[in-house]
Design a protein around this motif. Structure first.
Motif, PDB file in Angstrom:
ATOM      1  N   THR B  14      14.534  55.668  35.942  1.00 30.30           N
ATOM      2  CA  THR B  14      13.553  55.705  34.974  1.00 30.30           C
ATOM      3  C   THR B  14      14.064  56.312  33.553  1.00 30.30           C
ATOM      4  O   THR B  14      13.778  55.869  32.738  1.00 30.30           O
ATOM      5  N   GLN B  15      14.775  57.471  33.677  1.00 30.47           N
ATOM      6  CA  GLN B  15      15.268  57.809  32.463  1.00 30.47           C
ATOM      7  C   GLN B  15      16.322  57.117  31.769  1.00 30.47           C
ATOM      8  O   GLN B  15      16.186  57.150  30.507  1.00 30.47           O
ATOM      9  N   LEU B  16      17.127  56.445  32.521  1.00 32.49           N
ATOM     10  CA  LEU B  16      18.034  55.262  31.792  1.00 32.49           C
ATOM     11  C   LEU B  16      17.240  54.370  31.231  1.00 32.49           C
ATOM     12  O   LEU B  16      17.462  53.932  29.942  1.00 32.49           O
ATOM     13  N   ALA B  17      16.073  53.772  32.093  1.00 30.69           N
ATOM     14  CA  ALA B  17      15.141  52.675  31.283  1.00 30.69           C
ATOM     15  C   ALA B  17      14.533  53.215  30.066  1.00 30.69           C
ATOM     16  O   ALA B  17      14.680  52.148  29.179  1.00 30.69           O
ATOM     17  N   VAL B  92      15.471  52.173  43.283  1.00 34.26           N
ATOM     18  CA  VAL B  92      15.808  51.512  41.926  1.00 34.26           C
ATOM     19  C   VAL B  92      14.835  50.768  41.242  1.00 34.26           C
ATOM     20  O   VAL B  92      14.602  51.091  40.142  1.00 34.26           O
ATOM     21  N   GLN B  93      14.177  49.827  42.065  1.00 35.97           N
ATOM     22  CA  GLN B  93      12.831  49.177  41.714  1.00 35.97           C
ATOM     23  C   GLN B  93      11.765  50.213  41.193  1.00 35.97           C
ATOM     24  O   GLN B  93      11.327  50.022  40.186  1.00 35.97           O
ATOM     25  N   LYS B  94      11.739  50.990  41.924  1.00 31.04           N
ATOM     26  CA  LYS B  94      10.471  52.226  41.695  1.00 31.04           C
ATOM     27  C   LYS B  94      10.691  52.703  40.178  1.00 31.04           C
ATOM     28  O   LYS B  94       9.834  53.019  39.384  1.00 31.04           O
ATOM     29  N   GLY B  95      12.244  53.288  40.070  1.00 35.27           N
ATOM     30  CA  GLY B  95      12.546  53.753  38.753  1.00 35.27           C
ATOM     31  C   GLY B  95      12.198  53.037  37.593  1.00 35.27           C
ATOM     32  O   GLY B  95      11.818  53.420  36.426  1.00 35.27           O
ATOM     33  N   ILE B  96      12.547  51.558  37.696  1.00 42.13           N
ATOM     34  CA  ILE B  96      12.220  50.659  36.766  1.00 42.13           C
ATOM     35  C   ILE B  96      10.642  50.656  36.399  1.00 42.13           C
ATOM     36  O   ILE B  96      10.231  50.706  35.209  1.00 42.13           O
ATOM     37  N   ALA B  97       9.982  50.314  37.508  1.00 43.06           N
ATOM     38  CA  ALA B  97       8.452  50.388  37.176  1.00 43.06           C
ATOM     39  C   ALA B  97       8.240  51.273  36.476  1.00 43.06           C
ATOM     40  O   ALA B  97       7.281  51.313  35.657  1.00 43.06           O
ATOM     41  N   VAL B  98       8.347  52.762  36.998  1.00 44.38           N
ATOM     42  CA  VAL B  98       7.729  53.857  36.221  1.00 44.38           C
ATOM     43  C   VAL B  98       8.409  54.069  34.814  1.00 44.38           C
ATOM     44  O   VAL B  98       7.380  54.059  34.041  1.00 44.38           O
ATOM     45  N   GLY B  99       9.651  53.855  34.636  1.00 46.92           N
ATOM     46  CA  GLY B  99      10.061  53.737  33.350  1.00 46.92           C
ATOM     47  C   GLY B  99       9.658  53.039  32.429  1.00 46.92           C
ATOM     48  O   GLY B  99       9.291  53.103  31.376  1.00 46.92           O
ATOM     49  N   TYR B 100       9.281  51.738  32.722  1.00 45.77           N
ATOM     50  CA  TYR B 100       8.695  50.765  31.765  1.00 45.77           C
ATOM     51  C   TYR B 100       7.016  50.927  31.596  1.00 45.77           C
ATOM     52  O   TYR B 100       6.634  50.684  30.495  1.00 45.77           O
ATOM     53  N   GLN B 101       6.373  51.559  32.463  1.00 50.02           N
ATOM     54  CA  GLN B 101       4.941  52.027  32.420  1.00 50.02           C
ATOM     55  C   GLN B 101       5.062  53.368  31.504  1.00 50.02           C
ATOM     56  O   GLN B 101       4.484  52.974  30.303  1.00 50.02           O
ATOM     57  N   ASP B 102       5.710  54.070  31.777  1.00 46.26           N
ATOM     58  CA  ASP B 102       5.719  55.424  31.051  1.00 46.26           C
ATOM     59  C   ASP B 102       6.224  55.458  29.646  1.00 46.26           C
ATOM     60  O   ASP B 102       5.956  56.271  28.645  1.00 46.26           O
ATOM     61  N   GLY B 103       7.342  54.858  29.557  1.00 48.31           N
ATOM     62  CA  GLY B 103       8.136  54.532  28.506  1.00 48.31           C
ATOM     63  C   GLY B 103       7.345  53.379  27.131  1.00 48.31           C
ATOM     64  O   GLY B 103       7.923  53.216  26.134  1.00 48.31           O
TER      65      GLY B 103
END
Lengths: 195, 278
Positions: B14-17, B92-103
């Motif tokens: 999430t942080q990387l995204a 990993v996929q959850k990290g993407i989904a959260v990052g793209y929403q929150d970011g």
């Protein structure tokens, strides 16, 4: 980080252009001209174009009359709370080439994106007296500052591929194809750099 | 044995995204600044200035540097002494989904047949490798497809020689013209097999921009190709000058006696890449 604050402005003489276009403006623009666009424009990218052409296939009216308008190829990123819009730079124009002639036919006089147009689109632009402008890909944060208002006009279910109406101010662009069939990218490539 | 749990991996991704979208790394920014200093076209020079300003606005105002926040390509190396608690792929996929929403990042991934947007930028394309050690290394590259679409792969016969490979690489860049947002970083995979060449062409984009290959002959080839593409005059955004590419990075691998695979992965100037080690 060695991030130096650079100039925001592009060197050169910008012509101030109002959109929708006033009578005679399109004809006055030449390949290579730098312009600052201000006024109201419409947007669309891949899916938007497919949906517009499906409406035409069904003999239905488009959500807006494109005569005199500028169509900007963009799929913005979402706005943070309190902001008007996220990043909003151009997407590659060639992907719209299949659909563009049908919109030129309806009186769309100008499109804005990035990269080249196909030969058939260039021919149709010349036939219809239309022009193509490019703006700066990968500068979506900076270009977002030129957008003052955004409204969804059609296809909200398409997310970033919806059709939006935007109010813009001093939005920078370069005229690539003019009504005389000149292509600025091709002219540049002819002056090949041989150092 | 060292334990890393799924939640740690999700948070890292999430942080990387989010940071990748907003903060361009010093390697690409320095490379753009160096390009500005040697630029011969006044228009191209001011567009390079504008790109630096864009990066500045992106990082200060948390607006993505480019609205195409990409399809996420992730290379993970797992130390053999690491035990992962939970499902790595899911984390990993959850990290993407959260990052793209929150970011507030654009969701740009869709079903290939129906073209329906998946709505959360998932799935990412994930490559996993095992290495010695007890660390987990995540390399993250959100890939915009204006540039990705201009990439190419050719299975050349050995008789084409390195010259044939060089011609293919130069032609791929020149044919792309203004479309992929030059100045580019050109990733090249030379050798291996069909998929190995493509994977190397992507993986080599993680090398800091402009750092030459450790192998001298490869470094020479990189310099030769860079010079050639920059003589073609496409330039920054197709507007002319001497900066069509900022760097050419080549990764090589032994190949079959019958084959000379060459893959070219085109990367735009908005070269977003981040990595971290857990």
């Amino acid at each position: 980080m060695s991030l130096l604050r650079a100039n925001t402005n592009i060197t050169g003489n910008f012509k101030k252009i109002k959109v929708p276009f006033e009578q005679g403006t399109i004809e006055s623009l030449n390949a290579g001209d730098l312009v600052h666009l201000s006024g109201t424009i419409y947007t669309g990218r891949d899916l938007t174009h497919r949906l517009l052409c499906e409406l035409l296939d069904q003999n239905k009216a488009l959500p807006v009359d494109l005569k005199g308008q500028l169509l900007y190829y963009v799929g913005p990123s979402p706005a943070r709370p309190g902001k008007i819009i996220g990043a909003a730079g151009p997407t590659s124009s060639y992907r719209m080439d299949l659909y563009t002639p049908r919109l030129l036919e309806l009186g769309l006089p100008a499109t804005l994106g990035k990269g080249r147009r196909s030969e058939p689109v260039k021919i149709e632009m010349k036939n219809h007296g239309a022009i193509y402008l490019a703006t700066f890909g990968g500068a979506g944060a900076l270009l977002s500052q030129c957008i003052k208002k955004i409204e969804t006009i059609a296809f909200p279910e398409a997310g970033p591929e919806a059709m939006f109406r935007m109010d813009i101010e001093n939005f920078p662009a370069v005229v690539i194809n003019d009504i005389n069939g000149r292509d600025y990218f091709e002219e540049i490539r002819c002056r090949k750099n041989n150092d | 044995m060292r334990t890393i749990n799924g939640e740690q991996i999700t948070q890292a991704v999430t942080q990387l995204a989010i940071t990748a979208a907003h903060d361009l790394e010093p390697d690409i920014l320095d490379s753009i600044l160096a390009a500005r200093d040697r630029e011969t076209s006044e228009l191209a020079k001011s567009v390079l200035d504008l790109l630096i300003t864009n990066a500045d606005i992106a990082s200060r105002e948390l607006i993505p540097a480019c609205q195409d926040t990409g399809i996420c390509t992730i290379f993970i190396t797992i130390g053999q002494d690491v035990f992962i608690e939970g499902d790595l792929h899911e984390a990993v996929q959850k990290g993407i989904a959260v990052g793209y929403q929150d970011g507030y990042l654009r969701k740009s991934v869709c079903d290939v047949l129906t073209r329906k947007n998946t709505g959360n930028n998932v799935p990412a394309v994930v490559h996993i490798d095992m290495v010695p050690g007890d660390k987990l290394h995540i390399r993250f590259l959100p890939k915009g497809c204006g540039s990705e679409n201009m990439s190419g792969l050719k299975m050349l016969p050995p008789s084409a020689g390195i010259k044939g490979a060089v011609d293919f690489i130069v032609n791929t860049v020149v044919k792309a013209g203004p479309n992929p947002c030059p100045p580019l970083v050109v990733g090249v995979g030379l050798g291996g097999t069909f998929e190995k060449a493509a994977l190397m062409a992507k993986h080599v984009l993680f090398r800091p921009v402009g750092t030459p290959s450790d192998i001298e002959e490869v470094a020479q080839l990189e310099a030769e190709i860079l010079k050639k593409v920059n003589q073609e005059g496409v330039g920054v955004h197709g507007l002319g000058g001497c900066n069509t590419a900022l760097a050419v990075h080549i990764e090589t691998y032994p190949t079959h006696i019958a084959s000379l695979p060459v893959a070219v992965n085109i990367q735009c100037h908005s070269h977003r890449h981040k990595e971290l080690i857990l």
